[in-house]
Design a protein around this motif. Sequence first.
Motif, mmCIF file in Angstrom:
data_model
loop_
_atom_site.group_PDB
_atom_site.id
_atom_site.type_symbol
_atom_site.label_atom_id
_atom_site.label_comp_id
_atom_site.label_asym_id
_atom_site.label_seq_id
_atom_site.Cartn_x
_atom_site.Cartn_y
_atom_site.Cartn_z
ATOM 1 N N UNK A 19 31.557 36.686 47.424
ATOM 2 C CA UNK A 19 33.016 36.860 47.381
ATOM 3 C C UNK A 19 33.574 36.511 46.009
ATOM 4 N N UNK A 20 32.990 35.513 45.362
ATOM 5 C CA UNK A 20 33.452 35.172 44.012
ATOM 6 C C UNK A 20 33.079 36.269 43.020
ATOM 7 N N UNK A 21 31.939 36.899 43.247
ATOM 8 C CA UNK A 21 31.484 37.949 42.343
ATOM 9 C C UNK A 21 32.414 39.158 42.360
ATOM 10 N N UNK A 22 33.086 39.426 43.488
ATOM 11 C CA UNK A 22 34.010 40.570 43.542
ATOM 12 C C UNK A 22 35.436 40.164 43.194
ATOM 13 N N UNK A 23 35.614 38.942 42.662
ATOM 14 C CA UNK A 23 36.896 38.579 42.075
ATOM 15 C C UNK A 23 37.741 37.553 42.778
ATOM 16 N N UNK A 24 37.310 37.045 43.930
ATOM 17 C CA UNK A 24 38.117 36.057 44.655
ATOM 18 C C UNK A 24 37.878 34.649 44.110
ATOM 19 N N UNK A 25 38.883 33.780 44.289
ATOM 20 C CA UNK A 25 38.737 32.370 43.965
ATOM 21 C C UNK A 25 38.138 31.679 45.193
ATOM 22 N N UNK A 26 36.916 31.220 45.081
ATOM 23 C CA UNK A 26 36.189 30.714 46.241
ATOM 24 C C UNK A 26 35.881 29.225 46.081
ATOM 25 N N UNK A 27 36.191 28.491 47.148
ATOM 26 C CA UNK A 27 35.850 27.072 47.228
ATOM 27 C C UNK A 27 34.827 26.907 48.347
ATOM 28 N N UNK A 28 33.639 26.459 48.001
ATOM 29 C CA UNK A 28 32.604 26.211 49.003
ATOM 30 C C UNK A 28 32.591 24.723 49.343
ATOM 31 N N UNK A 29 32.624 24.436 50.634
ATOM 32 C CA UNK A 29 32.778 23.056 51.106
ATOM 33 C C UNK A 29 31.562 22.649 51.931
#
Length: 441
Positions: A19-29
């Motif tokens: 998801x981060x690779x396609x441009x979203x700001x991703x927080x993994x918890x």
Amino acid sequence: MKIAVVGTGYVGLVTGVSLSEIGHQVWCIDIDTEKIEMLKKGKSPIYEPGLSELMQKNIAQNRLTFTTKHSEGFQGADVIYIAVGTPENEDGSANLTYVEDVALKIVELVTQDTIVVIKSTVPVGTNNRIQDLINQHKERDLRIEIVSNPEFLKEGTAIYDSFHGDRIVIGASSKYAFKILEEINKPFGIPIFQTDIRSAEMIKYAANAFLATKISFINEIANICERVEADVEEVARGIGMDQRIGNKFLKAGIGYGGSCFPKDTKALLKIAGVVDYDFELLKGVIMVNKNQQELLLQKLNNRFDTLKDKRIAILGLAFKPNTDDMREAASIVITEELVNQGANVVVYDPVAMENAKKVLVPSIKYASSVEEALQEAEVALILTEWDEIKKIDIESFRKMKTPIVFDGRNCFDLESLQKSGIEYHSIGRPVVKPEIANALF
């Protein structure tokens, strides 16, 4: 969009990175502090081709963040993915404790309208159950809506699958939720299949059960082929050319393993039982696979009077190539029984050695290479079809104390072995013995 992904296991980590690779700001918890510190440094706790490189790229571009604090990840998140484990209970059902814990955490911390996507594999009805749980406990006047978005990743090709999958399944109860998920996933360029929530849940189980059925079917055909002197490789090619059947998952061997097929087939059997349906076909699939994992042991015991004190080399430990996953691997059953029968077992795997040490019997020895494993070996067993193993020079087997090979993954073609001087046993194909090799072709 800002997206939070709870759980950095296999599914959660691959999902977050993609998801981060396609441009979203991703927080993994994740609550595992040690794992999060490793991830922050761009190091993956699992072996998956291409994963570490994409992690490092997106961390550097500030699109991918790792944290142990749910409050940080949830703050301002448009969508929260639940990708925690659903381990198997003793009765075969899925343990939903971790999913429920995350749902309650969302209720406690979220202060904005949010879509909650359940990525974890869960029984039919779970999404509705989690929606009810959230509605019962939320005190704020917020719109928190559940969406089912099952994963169809294959270990070893998960990154490729994320960007080249056959479909993305979205089960939603409102057009609003579906549009949000459609917008998130649109950059992948993969067909999106919209359905209701319970059908989305069922699609995941049905897909894995069907693939497991194909594997058990071709393994049963292989066992018959051995008795009628047919070649299962040729049979698989012949039936696979029929477009109604297809050629995938028709590779005979010693059964399936890993985190999905064993757990999901048992869970679907449990789901059927809850609604008072006797799923006889799936029972057979599971039993066939259990028997198939022990097939090489049967072949060994038929070939030798005793395995006591024999030096046996095991090549490949992971349940499949291109992963370090040892869950439900055939090597666990096989090495334990060999040790019980008094064999001296030495093993080698290109990637899974450290994970293997956690689950295999402690008395076995670990080699640093194929050549070391085969040195002085009286028998060699191939359990995982790594490229490194499939490319073994036949001469390496000839250097064994006695060149006898039992190949559980049909890595070598029979013709290449006809003049090798090696005794070669495989699955669903004729045995190649030095004294009769020339007569086979």
